[in-house]
Design a protein around this motif. Structure first.
Motif, PDB file in Angstrom:
ATOM      1  N   MET A   7       0.840  -1.206   0.000  1.00 58.08           N
ATOM      2  CA  MET A   7       0.000   0.000   0.000  1.00 58.08           C
ATOM      3  C   MET A   7       0.870   1.250   0.000  1.00 58.08           C
ATOM      4  SD  MET A   7      -2.769   1.718   0.016  1.00 58.08           S
ATOM      5  CE  MET A   7      -3.856   0.306  -0.084  1.00 58.08           C
ATOM      6  N   ILE A   8       0.430   2.256  -0.759  1.00 58.43           N
ATOM      7  CA  ILE A   8       1.102   3.550  -0.774  1.00 58.43           C
ATOM      8  C   ILE A   8       1.214   4.076   0.658  1.00 58.43           C
ATOM      9  CG2 ILE A   8       0.849   5.961  -1.496  1.00 58.43           C
ATOM     10  CD1 ILE A   8      -0.673   4.846  -3.982  1.00 58.43           C
ATOM     11  N   ALA A   9       2.398   4.583   1.019  1.00 58.83           N
ATOM     12  CA  ALA A   9       2.596   5.099   2.373  1.00 58.83           C
ATOM     13  C   ALA A   9       2.460   6.610   2.450  1.00 58.83           C
ATOM     14  CB  ALA A   9       3.964   4.674   2.899  1.00 58.83           C
ATOM     15  N   SER A  10       2.775   7.316   1.354  1.00 57.78           N
ATOM     16  CA  SER A  10       2.694   8.787   1.361  1.00 57.78           C
ATOM     17  C   SER A  10       2.193   9.256  -0.003  1.00 57.78           C
ATOM     18  CB  SER A  10       4.054   9.407   1.680  1.00 57.78           C
ATOM     19  OG  SER A  10       5.042   8.951   0.783  1.00 57.78           O
ATOM     20  N   LEU A  11       1.340  10.261   0.021  1.00 60.90           N
ATOM     21  CA  LEU A  11       0.630  10.697  -1.180  1.00 60.90           C
ATOM     22  C   LEU A  11       0.653  12.206  -1.301  1.00 60.90           C
ATOM     23  CD1 LEU A  11      -1.435   9.936  -3.518  1.00 60.90           C
ATOM     24  CD2 LEU A  11      -3.227  10.374  -1.814  1.00 60.90           C
ATOM     25  N   LEU A  12       1.022  12.708  -2.470  1.00 62.92           N
ATOM     26  CA  LEU A  12       0.904  14.139  -2.759  1.00 62.92           C
ATOM     27  C   LEU A  12      -0.353  14.362  -3.586  1.00 62.92           C
ATOM     28  CD1 LEU A  12       3.503  16.777  -3.660  1.00 62.92           C
ATOM     29  CD2 LEU A  12       1.601  16.441  -5.246  1.00 62.92           C
ATOM     30  N   THR A  32       9.499  15.910  -0.560  1.00 58.49           N
ATOM     31  CA  THR A  32       8.801  15.503   0.661  1.00 58.49           C
ATOM     32  C   THR A  32       8.776  13.982   0.846  1.00 58.49           C
ATOM     33  OG1 THR A  32       6.701  15.528  -0.539  1.00 58.49           O
ATOM     34  CG2 THR A  32       7.317  17.541   0.661  1.00 58.49           C
ATOM     35  N   GLY A  33       9.345  13.257  -0.085  1.00 60.72           N
ATOM     36  CA  GLY A  33       9.368  11.805   0.027  1.00 60.72           C
ATOM     37  C   GLY A  33       8.053  11.134  -0.282  1.00 60.72           C
ATOM     38  N   ALA A  34       7.168  11.831  -1.021  1.00 61.81           N
ATOM     39  CA  ALA A  34       5.888  11.232  -1.395  1.00 61.81           C
ATOM     40  C   ALA A  34       6.118  10.130  -2.428  1.00 61.81           C
ATOM     41  CB  ALA A  34       4.945  12.290  -1.955  1.00 61.81           C
ATOM     42  N   GLU A  35       5.406   9.029  -2.277  1.00 59.21           N
ATOM     43  CA  GLU A  35       5.547   7.912  -3.208  1.00 59.21           C
ATOM     44  C   GLU A  35       4.641   8.041  -4.422  1.00 59.21           C
ATOM     45  OE1 GLU A  35       5.602   3.879  -1.467  1.00 59.21           O
ATOM     46  OE2 GLU A  35       5.165   4.930   0.410  1.00 59.21           O
ATOM     47  N   ALA A  36       3.526   8.737  -4.262  1.00 58.74           N
ATOM     48  CA  ALA A  36       2.511   8.759  -5.305  1.00 58.74           C
ATOM     49  C   ALA A  36       1.919  10.152  -5.450  1.00 58.74           C
ATOM     50  CB  ALA A  36       1.406   7.754  -4.973  1.00 58.74           C
ATOM     51  N   ILE A  37       1.305  10.394  -6.609  1.00 59.62           N
ATOM     52  CA  ILE A  37       0.629  11.663  -6.882  1.00 59.62           C
ATOM     53  C   ILE A  37      -0.796  11.373  -7.328  1.00 59.62           C
ATOM     54  CG2 ILE A  37       0.514  13.650  -8.436  1.00 59.62           C
ATOM     55  CD1 ILE A  37       3.526  13.761  -8.452  1.00 59.62           C
ATOM     56  N   HIS A  38      -1.751  11.997  -6.643  1.00 56.52           N
ATOM     57  CA  HIS A  38      -3.164  11.922  -7.013  1.00 56.52           C
ATOM     58  C   HIS A  38      -3.541  13.271  -7.623  1.00 56.52           C
ATOM     59  CE1 HIS A  38      -7.421  11.358  -7.084  1.00 56.52           C
ATOM     60  NE2 HIS A  38      -7.418  10.273  -6.313  1.00 56.52           N
ATOM     61  N   PRO A  39      -4.034  13.297  -8.877  1.00 54.66           N
ATOM     62  CA  PRO A  39      -4.311  14.582  -9.531  1.00 54.66           C
ATOM     63  C   PRO A  39      -5.677  15.176  -9.242  1.00 54.66           C
ATOM     64  CG  PRO A  39      -4.730  12.818 -11.071  1.00 54.66           C
ATOM     65  CD  PRO A  39      -4.254  12.158  -9.788  1.00 54.66           C
ATOM     66  N   GLY A  40      -6.575  14.423  -8.564  1.00 58.88           N
ATOM     67  CA  GLY A  40      -7.925  14.944  -8.351  1.00 58.88           C
ATOM     68  C   GLY A  40      -8.656  15.057  -9.667  1.00 58.88           C
TER      69      GLY A  40
END
Length: 620
Positions: free
Chosen positions: A1-6, A73-81
């Motif tokens: 599972m993704i741990a951090s999300l931008l 920031t060490g984000a693993e993933a990007i959600h664009p909305g």
């Protein structure tokens, strides 16, 4: 599972994604522009990164800055909305190339559905019904005119790269085609950098039906039933509901199966929406009168109504699928439970052509009896730089009428000030007989016209009711052998109104409050409108009525216009002065026919609350 999300977005959708991510134990990172430094999504995230100045083209639309923020920031993933870069295939590819997880469909799927003409050809090959029209490469005026004549009027001219209602023109007669084509091409070139168009047969009584689809990386694709998004103003959705009214199980199966075929045809992964246009002229939708329009390769604004009737968190599904997990449910495990209706609450003024209303939200209290997805808070400022939608209100009930009544009640009981909203417009639309009957189509709002507009003043009954909250005087207005007479002069959104206090409020009353800072009780709602009602003075037989013509400043501000002169005769309701306060203009009008006997206001002058600006002597 993704741990951090931008979250590469702002407003209510950023807050919505953060809410689910936090529930899943995922660390969240927000990005923000200058205008959004104090925004709700910034306050809600675990960390926030400034990415530029206020215009979106210098912040939220700059993919390089967003990817850099994720790495920093060490984000693993990007959600664009949705909106901004959510359907930009190049940005999706750049995210993947940067070693990050893209929470969305594969870039090639976005590209496949990005151009309307190519998408329609692809759907035809997949056996998905498409609207009769012309998709040819010959874009000459003569060829397009000949094709339109062959299709038969009315026809729709649509930009192949269009969206959001831009680059679209309805043509009712052959004589109007050339001008409409030129206008459509100009708008398409300006908005999308591509002036190519396609032609479609215009559907009588069109209904906008869309199907929520979802795919995973294991080859599974399901649908989560349909939504009706027919209520649109200038091609922009206003109210959405699920399921669609008047939809039979047979037609539902045909539409939803077609949507799954469409998603599979582009190897779809993640949340997407297949949009159809349906001919509603028969009063219900028939399977052979529904045609593919386009696919939105992202989460939709109206996704909450699907969540409410299915019990599924679509954002959670997005994050699980992006993490490589299979879909949490199979098709046979999904079902419809009740009915849901969503209203988009915009900071806009229907009375001024729905122009955006900006400024600070001094009061922002939404009725919590329904689901609220919001992107602002009390004290926040509405910026002119972005879409003016400030919240979505979603009602879910066992049936459509229950959801409709709940949503009307919630809109009516919400308090928003001084920013104007479309709440009253939404209430009138929800109460319209055609909507109540489920007889909706994309032309309903235009046909209803002025009947949907909010009132420009509170009712006399509301003003009378409000007087009890503004201090009281024992037996004021008492006259021997005559009924008591008590009038309270009020400042109502900057205009002077006189109200009659109910008889039962005359006894055991406290002294009238002076023109101090108004308490919260001075905000009243009626038919979705918020009115700031404050007392100026009381008049009656016991206190004298000689000053009834006094025009007092309802709040501190600046005089920006003086429309009358001393000794001028005026009529009831005539504008006397215009006061600018709280970034809004307030007209002060004559309370009755009479003569201006005193004028203490000059253009440009600053005035305090309660200051005597003018006096009107009543005509004999």
């Amino acid at each position: 599972m993704i741990a951090s999300l931008l979250i590469a977005n702002r407003g209510e959708i950023a807050c919505r994604i953060i809410r689910t991510a936090r529930a899943m134990g995922i660390r969240t990172v927000a990005v923000y522009s200058d205008a959004d430094a104090q925004a709700l999504h910034v306050r809600s995230a675990d960390e926030a990164v400034h990415i530029g100045s206020s215009p979106a083209r210098e912040s939220y639309l700059v993919g390089e800055k967003i990817i850099a923020a994720a790495k920093a920031t060490g984000a693993e993933a990007i959600h664009p909305g949705y909106g901004f870069l959510s359907e930009n295939a190049d940005f999706a590819q750049a995210v993947i190339d940067a070693g990050l997880i893209w929470v969305g469909p594969r870039p090639h799927s976005i590209r496949a559905m990005g151009l309307k003409d190519a998408a329609k050809k692809l759907m035809q090959d997949a056996g998905v019904p498409t609207t009769p029209g012309y998709l040819g490469e010959d874009q000459s005026k003569a060829r397009l005119k000949a094709e339109a004549d062959a299709i038969g009027y009315p026809v729709l001219i649509k930009a192949v790269a269009g969206g959001g209602g831009k680059g679209m023109r309805k043509v009712d007669a052959a004589a109007d085609f050339a001008e409409a084509l030129a206008s459509c091409r100009r708008e398409a070139a300006s908005s999308f950098g591509n002036d190519a168009v396609l032609l479609e047969k215009y559907i009588t009584n069109p209904r906008h039906i869309e199907v929520q689809v979802f795919g995973d990386t294991h080859g599974n694709v399901v649908h989560l039933f349909e939504r009706d998004c027919s209520l649109q103003r200038r091609h922009q959705k206003v109210i959405e509901e699920a399921p669609a009214p008047g939809m039979t199980e047979f037609t539902r199966a045909a539409i939803c199966d077609a949507a799954v075929r469409a998603a599979k045809a582009v190897d779809y992964v993640g949340a997407g929406t297949i949009e159809f246009i349906a001919d509603g002229s028969a009063g219900h939708i028939k399977p052979d009168r529904v045609w593919f329009m386009e696919m939105n390769t992202r989460l939709q604004v109206e996704h909450p109504v699907t969540e409410e009737i299915t019990g599924v968190d679509l954002v959670e599904w997005q994050l699980r699928v992006a993490s490589g997990e299979p879909l949490p449910k199979k098709q046979h495990e999904l079902s419809i439970n009740g009915h849901a209706i969503e209203a988009r609450l915009y900071a806009e003024d229907p009375a001024k052509g729905f122009l955006p209303s900006i400024g600070r939200l001094e009061r922002f209290e939404l009725d919590g009896s329904v689901r609220i997805d919001k992107g602002v808070y009390q004290g926040a400022s509405i910026s002119p730089y972005y879409d003016p939608m400030i919240a979505k209100m979603i009602a879910h009930s066992s049936d459509r009428e229950g959801a409709r009544e709940d949503l009307v009640r919630a809109l009516n009981d919400s308090v928003i000030w001084p920013v104007r909203t479309n709440a009253a417009f939404l209430m009138n639309l929800l109460d319209h007989p055609d909507f109540v009957a489920g007889s909706v189509d994309t032309g309903l709002i235009e046909r209803a016209g002025e009947t949907l507009m909010p009132p420009d003043a509170p009712s006399d009954d509301l003003l009378s009711d409000s007087t009890g909250d503004y201090g009281r005087q024992a037996l004021a207005g008492f006259r021997l052998n005559a009924p008591p007479r008590r009038e309270v002069v009020l400042a109502v959104n900057g205009q002077i109104r006189t109200a009659h206090m109910p008889l039962h409020d005359y006894v055991d009353q406290k002294p009238l409050a002076g023109p101090a800072d108004p308490p919260s009780e001075m905000f009243w709602t009626e038919e979705g409108q918020t009115w700031r009602i404050g007392p100026l003075r009381v008049s009656g037989a016991a206190t004298g009525a000689a000053s009834d013509g006094a025009i007092l400043s309802p709040m501190p501000g600046r005089i920006i216009a003086v429309a009358v002169s001393p000794d001028e005769r005026v009529t009831k309701g005539q504008k006397l002065l215009t006061l600018e306060a709280m970034k809004m203009e307030h007209s002060l009008v004559a309370p009755f026919d009479g003569t201006v006997t005193e004028l203490n206001a000059a253009e440009g002058g600053q005035v305090s609350e309660g200051a005597l600006l003018a006096k009107i002597e009543k005509a004999d």
